[in-house]
Scaffold this motif. Structure first.
Motif, PDB file in Angstrom:
ATOM      1  N   LEU A   1       1.005 -10.419   0.731  1.00  0.00           N
ATOM      2  CA  LEU A   1       2.411 -10.489   0.792  1.00  0.00           C
ATOM      3  C   LEU A   1       3.155 -11.492   0.233  1.00  0.00           C
ATOM      4  N   GLU A   2       2.584 -12.565   0.311  1.00  0.00           N
ATOM      5  CA  GLU A   2       3.006 -13.997  -0.120  1.00  0.00           C
ATOM      6  C   GLU A   2       2.725 -14.187  -1.615  1.00  0.00           C
ATOM      7  N   LEU A   3       1.719 -13.741  -2.202  1.00  0.00           N
ATOM      8  CA  LEU A   3       1.547 -13.815  -3.715  1.00  0.00           C
ATOM      9  C   LEU A   3       2.412 -12.737  -4.153  1.00  0.00           C
ATOM     10  N   LEU A   4       2.966 -11.779  -3.701  1.00  0.00           N
ATOM     11  CA  LEU A   4       3.962 -10.752  -4.227  1.00  0.00           C
ATOM     12  C   LEU A   4       5.194 -11.112  -3.947  1.00  0.00           C
ATOM     13  N   GLY A   5       5.535 -12.163  -3.244  1.00  0.00           N
ATOM     14  CA  GLY A   5       7.129 -12.403  -2.978  1.00  0.00           C
ATOM     15  C   GLY A   5       7.473 -11.333  -2.002  1.00  0.00           C
ATOM     16  N   LEU A   6       6.970 -10.858  -0.911  1.00  0.00           N
ATOM     17  CA  LEU A   6       7.252  -9.561  -0.416  1.00  0.00           C
ATOM     18  C   LEU A   6       7.248 -10.040   1.273  1.00  0.00           C
ATOM     19  N   GLN A   7       6.717 -11.091   1.602  1.00  0.00           N
ATOM     20  CA  GLN A   7       6.780 -11.496   3.035  1.00  0.00           C
ATOM     21  C   GLN A   7       8.279 -11.454   3.569  1.00  0.00           C
ATOM     22  N   GLY A   8       8.209 -11.133   4.717  1.00  0.00           N
ATOM     23  CA  GLY A   8       9.599 -11.123   5.531  1.00  0.00           C
ATOM     24  C   GLY A   8      10.499  -9.931   5.006  1.00  0.00           C
ATOM     25  N   LYS A   9      10.046  -9.248   4.313  1.00  0.00           N
ATOM     26  CA  LYS A   9      10.942  -8.112   3.605  1.00  0.00           C
ATOM     27  C   LYS A   9      10.592  -6.549   4.041  1.00  0.00           C
ATOM     28  N   GLY A  10       9.746  -6.584   5.240  1.00  0.00           N
ATOM     29  CA  GLY A  10       9.324  -5.305   5.877  1.00  0.00           C
ATOM     30  C   GLY A  10       8.424  -4.627   5.181  1.00  0.00           C
ATOM     31  N   TYR A  11       7.536  -5.061   4.254  1.00  0.00           N
ATOM     32  CA  TYR A  11       6.347  -4.435   3.844  1.00  0.00           C
ATOM     33  C   TYR A  11       5.230  -4.897   4.597  1.00  0.00           C
ATOM     34  N   GLN A  12       4.206  -4.122   4.292  1.00  0.00           N
ATOM     35  CA  GLN A  12       2.803  -4.098   4.924  1.00  0.00           C
ATOM     36  C   GLN A  12       1.869  -4.194   3.721  1.00  0.00           C
ATOM     37  N   ALA A  13       0.780  -4.911   3.931  1.00  0.00           N
ATOM     38  CA  ALA A  13      -0.477  -5.151   2.785  1.00  0.00           C
ATOM     39  C   ALA A  13      -1.362  -3.953   3.470  1.00  0.00           C
ATOM     40  N   LEU A  14      -1.744  -3.146   2.700  1.00  0.00           N
ATOM     41  CA  LEU A  14      -3.001  -2.254   3.131  1.00  0.00           C
ATOM     42  C   LEU A  14      -4.294  -2.215   2.092  1.00  0.00           C
ATOM     43  N   PHE A  15      -5.370  -2.559   2.619  1.00  0.00           N
ATOM     44  CA  PHE A  15      -6.591  -2.615   1.922  1.00  0.00           C
ATOM     45  C   PHE A  15      -7.330  -1.307   2.141  1.00  0.00           C
ATOM     46  N   LEU A  16      -7.391  -0.476   1.080  1.00  0.00           N
ATOM     47  CA  LEU A  16      -7.985   0.822   0.990  1.00  0.00           C
ATOM     48  C   LEU A  16      -9.163   0.851  -0.358  1.00  0.00           C
ATOM     49  N   HIS A  17      -9.884   1.777  -0.050  1.00  0.00           N
ATOM     50  CA  HIS A  17     -11.281   2.025  -0.743  1.00  0.00           C
ATOM     51  C   HIS A  17     -10.657   3.223  -1.714  1.00  0.00           C
ATOM     52  N   GLY A  18     -11.219   3.546  -2.639  1.00  0.00           N
ATOM     53  CA  GLY A  18     -10.972   4.732  -3.433  1.00  0.00           C
ATOM     54  C   GLY A  18     -10.466   4.472  -4.997  1.00  0.00           C
ATOM     55  N   GLY A  19      -9.994   3.125  -5.381  1.00  0.00           N
ATOM     56  CA  GLY A  19      -9.774   2.892  -6.664  1.00  0.00           C
ATOM     57  C   GLY A  19      -8.543   4.018  -7.102  1.00  0.00           C
ATOM     58  N   ALA A  20      -8.705   4.233  -8.474  1.00  0.00           N
ATOM     59  CA  ALA A  20      -7.481   4.849  -9.198  1.00  0.00           C
ATOM     60  C   ALA A  20      -7.806   6.224  -8.484  1.00  0.00           C
ATOM     61  N   SER A  21      -8.930   6.800  -8.280  1.00  0.00           N
ATOM     62  CA  SER A  21      -8.997   8.125  -7.699  1.00  0.00           C
ATOM     63  C   SER A  21      -8.031   8.499  -6.766  1.00  0.00           C
ATOM     64  N   LEU A  22      -8.099   7.553  -5.657  1.00  0.00           N
ATOM     65  CA  LEU A  22      -7.161   7.605  -4.517  1.00  0.00           C
ATOM     66  C   LEU A  22      -5.723   7.507  -4.829  1.00  0.00           C
ATOM     67  N   GLU A  23      -5.571   6.480  -5.707  1.00  0.00           N
ATOM     68  CA  GLU A  23      -4.030   6.331  -6.177  1.00  0.00           C
ATOM     69  C   GLU A  23      -3.526   7.592  -6.748  1.00  0.00           C
TER      70      GLU A  23
END
Length: 105
Positions: free
Chosen positions: A57-79
């Protein structure tokens, strides 16, 4: 000269990342166990995931803005699958067109 990978997928990492990862595989936090052997619910592993989420979130500039980071497997097919699912959540319906190799894998 170090080779560079410009392909999609895995990327080049600094040497220190490999060294720290290798140490964690052998003996994580001086526990006598590998990070591969400890419980994903243990305090040590939960701390690793919390730090990773915070850093993402820090790297994306999203900390403190109500976002959460999810780590998912599946790659592009999951997207590709997640897009219609998110549309269904918002609109109550969605369509998915199977156009071939990338859509049906």
């Amino acid at each position: 000269m170090k080779k560079h990978n410009y392909s999609a997928g895995p990327c080049i990492l600094p040497q220190e990342v490999f060294e720290k990862s290798a140490q964690a595989v052998l003996n994580f936090n001086q526990s006598g166990l590998s990070i591969l052997e400890i419980s994903h619910r243990s305090k040590d592993f939960v701390a690793v995931m919390e730090e990773a989420r915070a850093l993402a979130l820090e790297l994306l500039g999203l900390q403190g803005k109500g976002y959460q980071a999810l780590f998912l497997h599946g790659g592009a097919s999951l997207e590709f699958l997640m897009i219609p699912y998110n549309l269904m959540k918002v609109n109550g319906k969605a369509a998915y067109l199977d156009t071939g190799t990338w859509a049906n894998s």
